[in-house]
Design a protein around this motif. Structure first.
Motif, PDB file in Angstrom:
ATOM      1  N   UNK A 118       0.800  -1.239   0.000  1.00 35.70           N
ATOM      2  CA  UNK A 118       0.000   0.000   0.000  1.00 35.70           C
ATOM      3  C   UNK A 118       0.825   1.278   0.000  1.00 35.70           C
ATOM      4  N   UNK A 119       2.170   1.167  -0.028  1.00 32.03           N
ATOM      5  CA  UNK A 119       2.980   2.378  -0.154  1.00 32.03           C
ATOM      6  C   UNK A 119       2.824   2.964  -1.554  1.00 32.03           C
ATOM      7  N   UNK A 120       3.078   4.276  -1.655  1.00 25.39           N
ATOM      8  CA  UNK A 120       3.128   4.972  -2.933  1.00 25.39           C
ATOM      9  C   UNK A 120       4.536   5.530  -3.111  1.00 25.39           C
ATOM     10  N   UNK A 135      14.739   3.597 -12.171  1.00 23.66           N
ATOM     11  CA  UNK A 135      14.918   2.260 -11.598  1.00 23.66           C
ATOM     12  C   UNK A 135      14.060   2.079 -10.347  1.00 23.66           C
ATOM     13  N   UNK A 136      13.891   3.152  -9.569  1.00 23.74           N
ATOM     14  CA  UNK A 136      13.001   3.068  -8.404  1.00 23.74           C
ATOM     15  C   UNK A 136      11.583   2.751  -8.837  1.00 23.74           C
ATOM     16  N   UNK A 137      11.134   3.349  -9.933  1.00 20.99           N
ATOM     17  CA  UNK A 137       9.792   3.083 -10.430  1.00 20.99           C
ATOM     18  C   UNK A 137       9.668   1.654 -10.946  1.00 20.99           C
ATOM     19  N   UNK A 138      10.714   1.164 -11.615  1.00 19.47           N
ATOM     20  CA  UNK A 138      10.698  -0.229 -12.073  1.00 19.47           C
ATOM     21  C   UNK A 138      10.608  -1.179 -10.880  1.00 19.47           C
ATOM     22  N   UNK A 139      11.346  -0.869  -9.828  1.00 16.20           N
ATOM     23  CA  UNK A 139      11.303  -1.688  -8.618  1.00 16.20           C
ATOM     24  C   UNK A 139       9.937  -1.608  -7.956  1.00 16.20           C
ATOM     25  N   UNK A 140       9.378  -0.396  -7.892  1.00 15.14           N
ATOM     26  CA  UNK A 140       8.042  -0.226  -7.314  1.00 15.14           C
ATOM     27  C   UNK A 140       7.030  -1.090  -8.062  1.00 15.14           C
ATOM     28  N   UNK A 141       7.119  -1.100  -9.379  1.00 16.34           N
ATOM     29  CA  UNK A 141       6.214  -1.930 -10.178  1.00 16.34           C
ATOM     30  C   UNK A 141       6.384  -3.414  -9.825  1.00 16.34           C
ATOM     31  N   UNK A 142       7.636  -3.843  -9.662  1.00 12.03           N
ATOM     32  CA  UNK A 142       7.881  -5.255  -9.342  1.00 12.03           C
ATOM     33  C   UNK A 142       7.369  -5.620  -7.958  1.00 12.03           C
ATOM     34  N   UNK A 143       7.273  -4.616  -7.068  1.00  6.28           N
ATOM     35  CA  UNK A 143       6.777  -4.838  -5.716  1.00  6.28           C
ATOM     36  C   UNK A 143       5.267  -4.611  -5.597  1.00  6.28           C
ATOM     37  N   UNK A 144       4.637  -4.217  -6.684  1.00  9.54           N
ATOM     38  CA  UNK A 144       3.199  -3.991  -6.677  1.00  9.54           C
ATOM     39  C   UNK A 144       2.781  -2.675  -6.052  1.00  9.54           C
ATOM     40  N   UNK A 145       3.687  -1.689  -6.080  1.00  8.33           N
ATOM     41  CA  UNK A 145       3.392  -0.385  -5.477  1.00  8.33           C
ATOM     42  C   UNK A 145       2.952   0.614  -6.534  1.00  8.33           C
ATOM     43  N   UNK A 146       2.098   1.548  -6.140  1.00  5.89           N
ATOM     44  CA  UNK A 146       1.670   2.617  -7.039  1.00  5.89           C
ATOM     45  C   UNK A 146       2.782   3.651  -7.188  1.00  5.89           C
ATOM     46  N   UNK A 147       2.832   4.295  -8.355  1.00  9.25           N
ATOM     47  CA  UNK A 147       3.858   5.296  -8.641  1.00  9.25           C
ATOM     48  C   UNK A 147       3.221   6.598  -9.124  1.00  9.25           C
ATOM     49  N   UNK A 148       3.774   7.695  -8.646  1.00  9.26           N
ATOM     50  CA  UNK A 148       3.373   9.032  -9.107  1.00  9.26           C
ATOM     51  C   UNK A 148       4.616   9.725  -9.629  1.00  9.26           C
ATOM     52  N   UNK A 149       4.599  10.124 -10.884  1.00 13.51           N
ATOM     53  CA  UNK A 149       5.725  10.820 -11.490  1.00 13.51           C
ATOM     54  C   UNK A 149       5.451  12.308 -11.597  1.00 13.51           C
TER      55      UNK A 149
END
Length: 200
Positions: A118-120, A135-149
């Motif tokens: 549930x982290x963003x 790379x942080x966003x790629x990792x977030x995707x692999x961990x199932x986390x939402x991303x805001x750019x």
């Protein structure tokens, strides 16, 4: 006796600069729906036990720390702290990871150690191409986390990796960053208003 301040000849330059900043802010009105979606993602995260994790480089690192502090401390009202952190603040972790694994890993490796369900992940990059934020966003995707750019025009490499992309329609780093902090403040205000039942 106070002496009158002499004109430096910079008045026109000051007015021109402020005018360009104003244009950047006015052009960013088109981002209203994206800003609203970003605020909703953050609110949902916090309601469900998550936290907001910020990252960025240089001036964007300062903005990441600034926005995390607004949530952990206070923004417009007194209230309980809201869980947020910036991955830019631990110099020992940054230098160790950078030295051992490469600078592009300084945020992604911290995410693997700190992020939870549930982290963003909120990444700031005026170009949208900062290798460590990407790379942080790629990792977030692999961990199932939402991303805001939060980027400049187009979003760069962060565009396809962002669940919500707030791409300021401008090309100069300084003016993009000025809009970034305004957008960040607005999102903080919406979070407070929703979670603390006040008006932003």
């Amino acid at each position: 006796m106070n002496q009158p301040i002499k004109q430096s000849g910079r008045h026109d330059d000051i007015m021109t600069y402020f005018s360009e900043t104003e244009k950047a802010i006015q052009a960013s009105h088109v981002l209203a729906a994206d800003i609203d979606r970003a605020a909703e993602l953050c609110i949902s995260s916090l309601r469900n036990g998550g936290k907001i994790i910020f990252c960025g480089n240089g001036g964007s690192a300062a903005d990441a720390q600034h926005l995390a502090a607004e949530l952990m401390g206070r923004f417009l009202i007194d209230r309980n702290p809201l869980p947020a952190l910036s991955l830019t603040v631990d110099t020992s972790a940054l230098t160790a990871i950078g030295n051992d694994y490469g600078f592009e890993k300084v945020f992604s490796r911290q995410l693997r150690g700190l992020a939870q369900k549930n982290d963003v992940v909120f990444g700031l990059s005026t170009s949208g191409n900062s290798a460590n934020v990407v790379e942080a966003f790629e990792t977030a995707r692999s961990l199932g986390l939402a991303t805001i750019g939060l980027t400049g025009r187009g979003g760069g490499k962060m565009e396809p990796l962002s669940d919500v992309l707030i791409a300021v329609p401008h090309d100069k780093t300084n003016h993009i960053q000025e809009v970034h902090i305004a957008v960040g403040h607005l999102i903080c205000a919406f979070i407070e208003a929703e979670l603390c039942q006040t008006k932003p």
